[in-house]
Design an enzyme around this catalytic site. Structure first.
Site, PDB file in Angstrom:
ATOM      1  CG  HIS A   1      -4.666  -0.089   1.442  1.00 42.20           C
ATOM      2  ND1 HIS A   1      -3.808  -0.653   0.534  1.00 42.20           N
ATOM      3  CD2 HIS A   1      -5.713   0.355   0.706  1.00 42.20           C
ATOM      4  CE1 HIS A   1      -4.309  -0.562  -0.684  1.00 42.20           C
ATOM      5  NE2 HIS A   1      -5.458   0.058  -0.599  1.00 42.20           N
TER       6      HIS A   1
ATOM      7  CG  PHE B   1      -1.039   7.376  -4.003  1.00 35.16           C
ATOM      8  CD1 PHE B   1       0.291   7.523  -4.391  1.00 35.16           C
ATOM      9  CD2 PHE B   1      -2.024   7.886  -4.826  1.00 35.16           C
ATOM     10  CE1 PHE B   1       0.629   8.182  -5.564  1.00 35.16           C
ATOM     11  CE2 PHE B   1      -1.691   8.530  -6.011  1.00 35.16           C
ATOM     12  CZ  PHE B   1      -0.362   8.679  -6.378  1.00 35.16           C
ATOM     13  CB  CYS B   2      -1.355   2.332   0.755  1.00 36.28           C
ATOM     14  SG  CYS B   2       0.246   1.565   0.615  1.00 36.28           S
ATOM     15  CB  ALA B   3      -5.660   5.181  -1.211  1.00 33.37           C
TER      16      ALA B   3
END
Ligand code: PMP
Length: 429
Positions: free
Chosen positions: A149, A388-390
């Site tokens: 992100h 995972f901020c993805a």
């Protein structure tokens, strides 16, 4: 203070080098030990049944422990710490010199050109927000959907981001990027050097050539790269490179952006305030160029010093040795995971073999959180679970609910890997 630092003393580059070449014969495999001492490397944690076991840290990709050398450099700088860029006092000058020396060490570490600007930030997220801030007003940016992100949202917020969905092979993805850049000019290609979900390493030279062929600059998110692979702005032709201290064994709250000075000097200061100014009147202010322009306020001197110490320590070990250690552990981890029933590894690309020390996977019939909690509560093993901020790439890969990520580095040994595999084997049996 250094006396209380808790470390696991193992194989260092010096020790290995003394054993002569070839260094990695059958009898001396560096993967059987950790490669460098880290602070907290022998820390024990409570597990079920009232036992204590040594913590096996498989969350380096989130934040790596401090190298002992980094903690020592930090402690030395703390002992002489005084105001930076302000005072005439001796320790102010020492501290200022340390801070500016750290800038030059970082430049050398990432192969920065003499005229690149090295800006200290808070972390990779901050660095990419700075990059978005300096993007020329009419410039668009091309990104892949596989990004963390931190390398999506700052661009999304500019309203000038064009997202290319990665294909199942990198070759096809490259063709899609080429088509996007050919169809409409972009100012920048902003791309990760290594995926924080799978560890897959992207070929930077190829991407750099692609961007430049179409008149775009390239920013490499090296958050998952610099601890593992040599990277050089000058020799790879990278225009901007960003990374965080806490992922390179320097967890003291600083990050870096290194790159071309023209956009940095043309943009308004990232933060308005003291230190960024040449001259201030009540009606008008003239701003510095160079790093000071974007570093208003009192900088994180000790964080910067820690990053420089980590850079020196990594250089001293050498990426070759780091690569051997990591490949050895990754082979062991991959083989162990492959032997487990119901464990599926995550991959973005079918044709990318090169990975840093990250293994993303899912376990049939278990949520990622259940797996992570089981490993922690019963085995004293720390992995990351979640998205995972993805989120976009996790969703596209069919794991919108999240996955497990085991990641490792210099303080990891093959014993740790064996413990992780044994614990997962027990869970999946
Ligand atoms: N990019 C990548 C590839 C990352 O893995 C991370 C951290 N997980 C970031 C950016 C953001 O780093 P930070 O949290 O230090 O800003």
């Amino acid at each position: 203070m250094t006396a209380v630092l808790d470390t696991t003393v193992t194989v260092t580059a010096d020790v290995v080098a003394e054993q002569g070449t070839p260094i990695f014969d059958e009898g001396h495999c560096p993967g059987t030990t950790s490669l460098a001492p880290v602070v907290g490397g022998t820390q024990t944690v409570p597990v079920s049944g009232g036992r204590e076991v040594r913590y096996a840290n498989f969350d380096y990709a989130a934040s790596a422990p401090a190298l002992t050398e980094v903690a020592e450099a930090f402690t030395a700088a703390l002992g002489q710490y005084a105001s930076v860029h302000r005072g005439a006092g001796h320790l102010s000058q020492v501290t200022t010199a340390r801070y500016e020396q750290a800038r030059e060490t970082v430049r050398r570490f990432v192969g920065g050109r003499a005229d690149d600007t090295v800006v200290f930030t808070r972390n990779t997220t901050d660095s990419i927000n700075l990059a978005a801030h300096i993007l020329p007003a009419d410039g668009e940016v091309v990104v892949l959907d596989i990004e963390h992100h931190a390398n999506l949202l700052p661009w999304q917020r500019t309203g000038r981001a064009r997202v290319v969905v990665a294909r199942s092979t990198f070759a096809e993805t490259l063709a899609a990027l080429e088509a996007e850049l050919a169809a409409r000019p972009a100012a920048l290609l902003a791309i990760t050097g290594a995926s924080n979900v799978t560890g897959e390493v992207l070929p930077i030279r190829t991407l750099t050539a692609l961007a430049h062929r179409h008149g775009a600059r390239i920013l490499v998110d090296a958050a998952q790269l610099v601890a593992h692979r040599a990277v050089s702005l000058a020799s790879h032709g990278i225009d901007y490179l960003v990374f965080s201290g806490h992922k390179v064994y320097a967890p003291f709250g600083a990050g870096v952006l290194v790159g071309r000075s023209d956009w940095l000097d043309a943009a308004q200061p990232y933060l308005a305030g003291g230190g960024a100014t040449q001259n201030v009147a009540l009606e008008e202010t003239t701003w510095h160029t160079g790093p000071a322009r974007h570093e208003a306020g009192s900088p994180n001197v000790l964080g910067a010093v820690a990053i420089a110490a980590a850079a020196d320590a990594i250089d001293h070990l050498g990426y070759e040795l780091i690569g051997y250690h990591e490949r050895d552990l990754l082979t062991r981890l991959d083989a162990g995971l492959a032997g487990l029933e119901g464990v599926t590894p995550l991959r973005i690309f079918d044709d990318v073999d090169e990975r840093v020390g990250i293994a993303g996977f899912v376990v049939d019939g278990r949520t990622a959180r259940e797996v992570a909690e089981h490993l922690s509560e019963h085995h004293g093993i720390g992995v990351r679970d979640g998205k995972f901020c993805a989120h976009p790439v996790l969703r596209r890969l069919g794991h919108a609910d999240g996955a497990v990520r085991a990641s490792f580095g210099l303080g990891t040994s093959s014993d740790d890997v064996d413990r992780l595999i044994a614990a997962l084997a027990e869970l999946t049996r």
